[in-house]
Design a protein around this motif. Structure first.
Motif, PDB file in Angstrom:
ATOM      1  N   HIS A 239       0.859  -1.174   0.000  1.00  0.00           N
ATOM      2  CA  HIS A 239       0.000   0.000   0.000  1.00  0.00           C
ATOM      3  C   HIS A 239       0.903   1.234   0.000  1.00  0.00           C
ATOM      4  O   HIS A 239       1.611   1.496   0.976  1.00  0.00           O
ATOM      5  N   VAL A 240       0.889   1.960  -1.090  1.00  0.00           N
ATOM      6  CA  VAL A 240       1.746   3.131  -1.264  1.00  0.00           C
ATOM      7  C   VAL A 240       0.890   4.381  -1.100  1.00  0.00           C
ATOM      8  O   VAL A 240      -0.121   4.552  -1.797  1.00  0.00           O
ATOM      9  N   VAL A 241       1.279   5.239  -0.173  1.00  0.00           N
ATOM     10  CA  VAL A 241       0.560   6.464   0.144  1.00  0.00           C
ATOM     11  C   VAL A 241       1.544   7.629   0.027  1.00  0.00           C
ATOM     12  O   VAL A 241       2.744   7.471   0.286  1.00  0.00           O
ATOM     13  N   GLY A 242       1.054   8.782  -0.356  1.00  0.00           N
ATOM     14  CA  GLY A 242       1.899   9.968  -0.437  1.00  0.00           C
ATOM     15  C   GLY A 242       1.108  11.221  -0.145  1.00  0.00           C
ATOM     16  O   GLY A 242      -0.124  11.235  -0.250  1.00  0.00           O
ATOM     17  N   ASP A 243       1.805  12.278   0.232  1.00  0.00           N
ATOM     18  CA  ASP A 243       1.136  13.550   0.457  1.00  0.00           C
ATOM     19  C   ASP A 243       1.096  14.338  -0.849  1.00  0.00           C
ATOM     20  O   ASP A 243       1.414  13.822  -1.927  1.00  0.00           O
ATOM     21  N   TYR A 473      -0.408   5.318  11.996  1.00  0.00           N
ATOM     22  CA  TYR A 473      -0.581   3.988  11.388  1.00  0.00           C
ATOM     23  C   TYR A 473      -0.942   2.938  12.436  1.00  0.00           C
ATOM     24  O   TYR A 473      -1.841   2.120  12.226  1.00  0.00           O
ATOM     25  N   TYR A 474      -0.257   2.938  13.572  1.00  0.00           N
ATOM     26  CA  TYR A 474      -0.554   1.956  14.613  1.00  0.00           C
ATOM     27  C   TYR A 474      -1.947   2.163  15.213  1.00  0.00           C
ATOM     28  O   TYR A 474      -2.552   1.224  15.727  1.00  0.00           O
ATOM     29  N   THR A 475      -2.441   3.382  15.145  1.00  0.00           N
ATOM     30  CA  THR A 475      -3.780   3.658  15.669  1.00  0.00           C
ATOM     31  C   THR A 475      -4.867   3.271  14.679  1.00  0.00           C
ATOM     32  O   THR A 475      -5.856   2.627  15.031  1.00  0.00           O
ATOM     33  N   ASN A 476      -4.685   3.651  13.397  1.00  0.00           N
ATOM     34  CA  ASN A 476      -5.729   3.460  12.400  1.00  0.00           C
ATOM     35  C   ASN A 476      -5.532   2.236  11.524  1.00  0.00           C
ATOM     36  O   ASN A 476      -6.469   1.804  10.849  1.00  0.00           O
ATOM     37  N   GLY A 477      -4.303   1.697  11.501  1.00  0.00           N
ATOM     38  CA  GLY A 477      -4.043   0.545  10.648  1.00  0.00           C
ATOM     39  C   GLY A 477      -3.662   0.907   9.229  1.00  0.00           C
ATOM     40  O   GLY A 477      -3.528   0.020   8.378  1.00  0.00           O
ATOM     41  N   HIS A 478      -3.482   2.191   8.932  1.00  0.00           N
ATOM     42  CA  HIS A 478      -3.106   2.616   7.583  1.00  0.00           C
ATOM     43  C   HIS A 478      -2.571   4.043   7.656  1.00  0.00           C
ATOM     44  O   HIS A 478      -2.777   4.759   8.632  1.00  0.00           O
ATOM     45  N   PHE A 479      -1.851   4.422   6.597  1.00  0.00           N
ATOM     46  CA  PHE A 479      -1.387   5.793   6.447  1.00  0.00           C
ATOM     47  C   PHE A 479      -2.469   6.622   5.770  1.00  0.00           C
ATOM     48  O   PHE A 479      -3.281   6.111   4.997  1.00  0.00           O
ATOM     49  N   ASP A 480      -2.462   7.913   6.050  1.00  0.00           N
ATOM     50  CA  ASP A 480      -3.362   8.853   5.385  1.00  0.00           C
ATOM     51  C   ASP A 480      -2.566   9.701   4.405  1.00  0.00           C
ATOM     52  O   ASP A 480      -1.416  10.064   4.665  1.00  0.00           O
ATOM     53  N   GLY A 481      -3.179  10.014   3.259  1.00  0.00           N
ATOM     54  CA  GLY A 481      -2.511  10.843   2.277  1.00  0.00           C
ATOM     55  C   GLY A 481      -3.401  11.107   1.083  1.00  0.00           C
ATOM     56  O   GLY A 481      -4.501  10.567   0.958  1.00  0.00           O
ATOM     57  N   GLU A 482      -2.894  11.929   0.200  1.00  0.00           N
ATOM     58  CA  GLU A 482      -3.647  12.280  -0.996  1.00  0.00           C
ATOM     59  C   GLU A 482      -3.433  11.281  -2.122  1.00  0.00           C
ATOM     60  O   GLU A 482      -4.256  11.166  -3.026  1.00  0.00           O
ATOM     61  N   VAL A 483      -2.306  10.559  -2.107  1.00  0.00           N
ATOM     62  CA  VAL A 483      -1.999   9.568  -3.134  1.00  0.00           C
ATOM     63  C   VAL A 483      -2.110   8.190  -2.494  1.00  0.00           C
ATOM     64  O   VAL A 483      -1.517   7.934  -1.450  1.00  0.00           O
TER      65      VAL A 483
END
Length: 522
Positions: A239-243, A473-483
């Motif tokens: 899972h690739v996330v970016g700002d 990430y440890y709280t929600n299980g994923h990173f947040d971002g625009e990409v």
């Protein structure tokens, strides 16, 4: 006999025994009645032989000290960061409020006393592996022990059971087949690349460009090998996330792969979780078509690994000894050579932490923070800025790309090396459930490179931001971002793996043809 005697005496008192004995009296005479006799004497066993007790022979054994329960977890306060020239986009407030409502306020609620820790350990040791639940997020720390100073100080047995529960192990026979096939493929591929490097070594005496192209060809071949290793023996979702800074630079193709457009010249940094971090980063270079132009900064001991380390030296990787008087010369030579090759792409990968996160690393990081007065992150080691500062200052690159890596299955406060090792990933069929990456881009012109102390302060702020990303990430299980791109590690085409064996096969074919021609001419 006692009844007979009493009867005879009674008859004697009545008249000398003239009357006969009645039937009732005869029956009484035959009935045993020994109530007045003393109980028989029971035989006692002989007393055991006297011997000296063990307490007199051996010295007294000291009692073990009473176990002291671990101190409760007290998270370090995260003060607001001072703003600077580089913009950072934090997690949205709605997500933060929802996450805080679903999670406990403090990890101490998971394991409140040493008795609970003992109970959890006993349950894990007595139950089967399949009965241990999969742990992720904030609730994972309770199964391994209390969280102290960012480390998981639980029993080793509990950690092993948690790691085993992350993904079921394959049968022994299947593991043996995986092991044999992996060793065969990796060994033949590495030896083939070493042979190709040996054949092309004289090219440096003929032409610098030819030698450079040959080095990049062999490096590209090894990039295909590590990508194939992960695709065939350790398939893992990524899972690739970016700002906003990398918007449009990470795209998903029609066949499910990703392509990165980071440019031909770049410096990449990342946090170091497990030993396979550099394999996934090399795959990122493959997605950008520069897997033959990557330069990885490694510790010096790795260059002595047979065949693999020798090949890395031919790749012109940069090996550091953590002694600046030596490392400065090596960095200077490597950066100068990269700058001279203006027409050749170059990605430089460095892990500023220097090593993967462990308890000993946390202890050293704590001493380093106390020495220089830095705030300590909860999920990372403090970075060392000197090597990265030298590369950025002297290398002609437009951007610095920062990757924050997290692996699903590693609990909060846990160490990745305790759950995922190279044998477990490739031999046992237990890779991480997913690899999560968060990318950011910083313009080199906006980074303070005039003074090393200013750059180190800038880097410490970026590392605290990475720590906040990991905490989210440890709280929600994923990173947040625009990409957001969901993909997996795989080759564009299976035919690409034939590139590794192309040159040796060509040499063998040419040698065979030459031998047959020689036989005909004779």
């Amino acid at each position: 006999m006692c009844t007979v005697v009493r009867t005879v005496r009674r008859m004697a008192r009545k008249g000398g025994g003239q009357r006969g004995i009645s039937t009732a009296e005869w029956r009484r005479m035959r009935r045993p009645d020994c109530s007045n006799q003393p109980p028989p004497i029971q035989s006692q066993p002989p007393p055991p032989p006297t011997r000296v007790s063990r307490a007199r022979r051996d010295p007294p054994i000291a009692k073990p000290p009473t176990a002291i329960p671990p101190p409760p977890f007290t998270p370090r306060p995260m003060a607001p960061l001072a703003s600077d020239s580089v913009e950072f986009v934090p997690m949205s407030s709605s997500t933060s409020s929802a996450a805080s409502a679903d999670t406990p306020s403090s990890p101490t609620s998971l394991v409140s006393s040493s008795s609970q820790l003992s109970r959890v350990s006993s349950e894990l040791s007595s139950s089967s592996i399949s009965s241990v639940p999969t742990l992720n997020g904030s609730s994972s720390a309770g199964a391994g022990g209390s969280v102290v100073n960012g480390g998981l100080n639980g029993s080793v047995l509990a950690k092993r059971h948690i790691a085993a529960s992350l993904k079921p192990k394959q049968p022994k026979m299947f593991q043996a087949v995986r092991f044999v096939s992996f060793v065969f493929y990796f060994t033949t591929a590495v030896l083939t690349i070493n042979f190709t490097q040996l054949i092309g070594w004289p090219l440096r005496l003929i032409s610098k460009d030819w030698s450079h192209a040959w080095v990049d060809y062999t490096k590209q071949s090894f990039g295909l090998v590590v990508t194939t290793m992960t695709q065939w023996w350790s398939p893992t979702p990524v899972h690739v996330v970016g700002d906003h800074s990398v918007a449009g630079l990470i795209v998903r193709t029609e066949d499910g792969r990703i392509e990165t457009k980071f440019g031909e010249k770049a410096v990449l940094i990342a946090n170091h979780q497990i030993y396979s971090d550099w394999l996934y980063m090399w795959w990122i270079a493959y997605t950008g078509h520069v897997h033959g132009n990557i330069y990885i900064i490694l510790k010096e001991s790795l260059k002595n690994i047979p065949f693999v380390g020798w090949g890395m030296q031919y790749f012109r990787f940069i090996f550091l000894s953590r002694r600046w008087e030596k490392d400065e010369t090596r960095l200077h030579n490597a950066v100068t050579q990269i700058n001279e090759d203006v027409d050749w792409p170059a990605w430089v990968l460095i892990f500023p932490e220097g090593t993967n996160i462990t308890q000993s690393g946390i202890d050293k990081s704590h001493k380093y923070a106390q020495k220089f007065g830095y705030r300590e992150p909860q999920h990372l080691l403090l970075p060392r800025a000197r090597g990265l500062y030298y590369v950025l200052k002297h290398m002609n690159v437009p951007y610095l790309y920062d990757c924050t890596v997290a692996y699903e299955g590693v609990p909060r406060g846990g160490f990745g090396q305790d759950f995922f090792t190279l044998p477990s990933i490739y031999f046992e069929g237990r890779p991480p459930k997913s690899v999560n990456m968060h990318w950011r881009r910083f313009a080199r012109a906006a980074i303070p490179l005039e003074d090393e102390s200013e750059f180190e302060s800038w880097l410490q702020k970026r590392w605290l931001e990475k720590d906040a990303l990991l905490d989210s990430y440890y709280t929600n299980g994923h990173f947040d971002g625009e990409v957001l791109v969901d993909t997996e590690v795989k080759l564009k085409s299976v035919r690409e793996i034939l590139q590794v064996y192309a040159f040796p096969a060509t040499v063998a074919l040419a040698a065979n043809v030459a031998w047959r021609v020689w036989q005909l001419l004779r």
